[in-house]
Design a protein around this motif. Structure first.
Motif, PDB file in Angstrom:
ATOM      1  N   ASP A  93       0.794  -1.222   0.000  1.00  0.00           N
ATOM      2  CA  ASP A  93       0.000   0.000   0.000  1.00  0.00           C
ATOM      3  C   ASP A  93       0.837   1.288   0.000  1.00  0.00           C
ATOM      4  O   ASP A  93       0.937   1.975  -1.011  1.00  0.00           O
TER       5      ASP A  93
ATOM      6  N   LYS B 253       0.909   8.401  -2.963  1.00  0.00           N
ATOM      7  CA  LYS B 253       0.477   9.261  -1.853  1.00  0.00           C
ATOM      8  C   LYS B 253       1.658   9.503  -0.928  1.00  0.00           C
ATOM      9  O   LYS B 253       2.337   8.554  -0.527  1.00  0.00           O
TER      10      LYS B 253
ATOM     11  N   LYS C  66      -8.395  -6.174   1.826  1.00  0.00           N
ATOM     12  CA  LYS C  66      -9.148  -5.066   1.216  1.00  0.00           C
ATOM     13  C   LYS C  66      -9.044  -5.124  -0.310  1.00  0.00           C
ATOM     14  O   LYS C  66     -10.060  -5.045  -1.010  1.00  0.00           O
TER      15      LYS C  66
ATOM     16  N   LYS D  94      -4.262  -2.595  -6.806  1.00  0.00           N
ATOM     17  CA  LYS D  94      -4.077  -1.179  -6.472  1.00  0.00           C
ATOM     18  C   LYS D  94      -3.569  -0.388  -7.683  1.00  0.00           C
ATOM     19  O   LYS D  94      -4.063   0.696  -7.986  1.00  0.00           O
TER      20      LYS D  94
ATOM     21  N   GLU E  20      -7.230  10.624  -6.946  1.00  0.00           N
ATOM     22  CA  GLU E  20      -8.405  10.321  -6.124  1.00  0.00           C
ATOM     23  C   GLU E  20      -9.566  11.283  -6.352  1.00  0.00           C
ATOM     24  O   GLU E  20     -10.194  11.766  -5.407  1.00  0.00           O
TER      25      GLU E  20
ATOM     26  N   ARG F   2     -10.405   6.072  -7.314  1.00  0.00           N
ATOM     27  CA  ARG F   2      -9.379   5.703  -6.340  1.00  0.00           C
ATOM     28  C   ARG F   2      -9.951   5.657  -4.925  1.00  0.00           C
ATOM     29  O   ARG F   2      -9.388   5.023  -4.036  1.00  0.00           O
TER      30      ARG F   2
ATOM     31  N   LEU G 299     -10.085   2.583  -2.797  1.00  0.00           N
ATOM     32  CA  LEU G 299      -8.991   2.106  -1.924  1.00  0.00           C
ATOM     33  C   LEU G 299      -9.182   2.545  -0.482  1.00  0.00           C
ATOM     34  O   LEU G 299      -8.472   2.092   0.408  1.00  0.00           O
ATOM     35  N   ASN G 300     -10.142   3.445  -0.258  1.00  0.00           N
ATOM     36  CA  ASN G 300     -10.396   3.884   1.118  1.00  0.00           C
ATOM     37  C   ASN G 300     -11.385   2.985   1.831  1.00  0.00           C
ATOM     38  O   ASN G 300     -11.805   3.271   2.953  1.00  0.00           O
TER      39      ASN G 300
HETATM   40  N1  GLY Z   1      -4.007   3.830   0.667  1.00  0.00           N
HETATM   41  C1  GLY Z   1      -4.999   4.211  -0.241  1.00  0.00           C
HETATM   42  C2  GLY Z   1      -4.472   4.835  -1.477  1.00  0.00           C
HETATM   43  O1  GLY Z   1      -3.285   4.748  -1.746  1.00  0.00           O
HETATM   44  O2  GLY Z   1      -5.209   5.449  -2.213  1.00  0.00           O
END
Ligand code: GLY
Length: 352
Positions: free
Chosen positions: A126, A132, A177, A214, A224, A228, A231-232
Motif C-alpha cells: 500500500d 500518496k 481489502k 491497487k 483520487e 481511487r 482504496l479507502n
Molecule cells: N491507501 C490508499 C491509497 O493509496 O489510495
C-alpha cells in the motif's frame, strides 16, 4: 491516465538496486531510513558503490516521526548536504519512511526524484506504491501531503521474513481489502492463506496480485478524484479507530484499525446494498481470530464521529463512504447519517 509506476520485483535487493542506480543520472544520492531499517535493512544495500557514497539520514522509528519536526530535519539535511533538483532520495523503510520521505522529496526545491524500498508488507502492498505522500498534522493522519509517484519501487519479499506477527497482519489486512475490491476468487485465496504457517512463495504471489489491484485503480485515477476512493474501503471507520487509539494512548497498528473498520463498512454494505452475509461472517471470523478486538464503548462515539468528519472523502459536511454491493462491485461517495454509523458501531461491538 498515469504512466505505469516502475515496480521492480527483486530476488535480492542489492542486485536490483545496483542495476537500477546504473541506469539513473543524479548528482547526489541520499538514503532516508529509521533506526530499525538502518540496523536491519541498510546492511543489505550498503556495499553498492553508489550507496557507499550516499548521504544518510536516520530518524526515529514509529509513526511519531511522521511530523513537521522530522520533515524540517530532512529538508535541512538535504539543504546542508547540497541536494539539488538532480539529486535522488531513497526511502528505505515502512509506510512512515516512504510517506515522509516522499513528501520531503516532492516539496524540496519544488520536487526531487525519489525511490521507495518498502521493508514491511504494509509498505509494499500500500504505502510505497501509488504516489500518496504526507505527514500527520493537527492530530489527523496524513493531513498534509501530495500525490507524487516514486520513480521506482523495489520490492524484496525477503524483508518480510523478519517481520513480527503484528507487522505482518497489519499489511495483510490491506491485502484482504484489495481482494474485496477485486473478486470472490481473490478473496477466497487470501482468506485461505495459512497465516500460522507462512508459505513465503505463496505470500509473494498473493502480494503481487494484490499490488496489481491497487496499480490498476491508481492508474485510472491517480489523484483520487473518483474511483481511487475505492482504496479507502474500511478506512473511514479505520482511521477514526486509529485516531481514537492515539487519543487514548493505546496505539493500534494501521492494518488492525483497517481490519476492524472493514467490519463496520461491510455491515453498512450488507444493510444498504445486500452485500453477501456469508462473506461478512467469514471476514468477521477471520478478523476475530487473527486481529482480536478494539475496545471502545458508547462514550467514544462522539469522538469517533468527530474523527470521521475530518475524513478527506467528505464534501459539504456529509460523511462519505466507499461501500460494496458485492465483492468487486464498488460504490463510492455514499453519504451515511450518524444513526447508521452508530448502528455499525453497535454491530461491531455485538459481534465481539
Ligand atoms: N491507501 C490508499 C491509497 O493509496 O489510495
Amino acid at each position: 491516465m498515469l504512466m505505469r509506476q516502475q515496480i521492480i520485483r527483486c530476488t535480492t535487493i542489492e542486485k536490483e538496486l545496483a542495476l537500477l542506480l546504473k541506469t539513473l543520472s543524479f548528482d547526489n544520492l541520499f538514503v532516508l531510513m529509521d533506526k530499525n531499517t538502518r540496523k536491519f535493512c541498510f546492511p543489505l544495500i550498503e556495499l553498492i558503490p553508489e550507496i557507499k557514497l550516499a548521504k544518510k539520514i536516520v530518524i526515529p522509528d514509529g509513526d511519531g516521526s511522521k511530523t513537521i519536526t522530522y520533515l524540517l530535519k530532512i529538508w535541512k539535511f538535504l539543504s546542508k548536504k547540497n541536494a539539488t533538483r538532480k539529486s535522488i532520495l531513497i526511502n528505505l523503510g515502512g509506510g512512515m519512511i516512504t510517506d515522509i520521505g516522499g513528501f520531503a522529496s516532492s516539496t524540496f526545491k519544488r520536487g526531487i526524484s525519489f525511490i521507495n524500498i518498502p521493508t514491511t508488507l504494509l509498505g509494499a502492498v500500500d504505502a510505497a506504491i501509488g504516489g500518496k505522500t504526507g505527514i500527520n498534522a493537527n492530530g489527523l493522519k496524513n493531513e498534509i501531503g501530495t500525490f507524487t509517484q516514486a520513480i521506482a519501487v523495489l520490492i524484496d519479499s525477503n524483508f518480510f521474513k523478519t517481520l513480527n506477527n503484528i507487522n505482518f497482519l497489519s499489511g495483510f489486512s490491506e491485502m484482504i481489502k484489495h481482494a474485496l475490491l477485486d473478486s470472490s476468487e481473490a478473496l477466497e485465496e487470501v482468506l485461505c492463506f495459512n497465516i500460522n504457517n507462512l508459505d513465503y512463495k505463496k505470500l509473494n504471489s498473493l502480494l503481487f496480485k494484490s499490488i496489481l489491484v491497487k496499480e490498476k485503480i491508481v492508474m485510472e485515477d491517480p489523484k483520487e478524484k473518483k474511483n481511487r476512493k475505492a482504496l479507502n474501503f474500511g478506512h473511514t471507520f479505520g482511521h477514526a479507530f486509529e485516531s481514537l487509539s492515539y487519543k487514548m494512548l493505546k496505539f493500534i497498528p494501521h492494518g488492525y484499525a483497517i481490519a476492524w473498520g472493514m467490519i463496520c463498512e461491510l455491515y453498512l454494505s450488507f444493510i444498504l446494498f445486500g452485500f453477501s452475509e456469508k462473506y461478512l461472517m467469514k471476514i468477521i471470523s477471520f478478523v476475530k481470530n487473527h486481529y482480536g478486538e478494539f475496545n471502545f464503548d458508547c462514550s467514544h462515539y462522539r469522538l469517533l464521529h468527530e474523527f470521521m468528519r475530518h475524513d478527506k472523502k467528505n464534501v459539504s459536511g456529509n460523511i462519505n463512504f466507499t461501500l460494496l454491493k458485492s465483492v468487486g462491485e464498488i460504490v463510492i461517495d455514499k453519504s451515511i447519517d450518524m444513526k447508521k454509523i452508530d448502528e455499525a458501531l453497535d454491530f461491531y461491538k455485538k459481534n465481539y
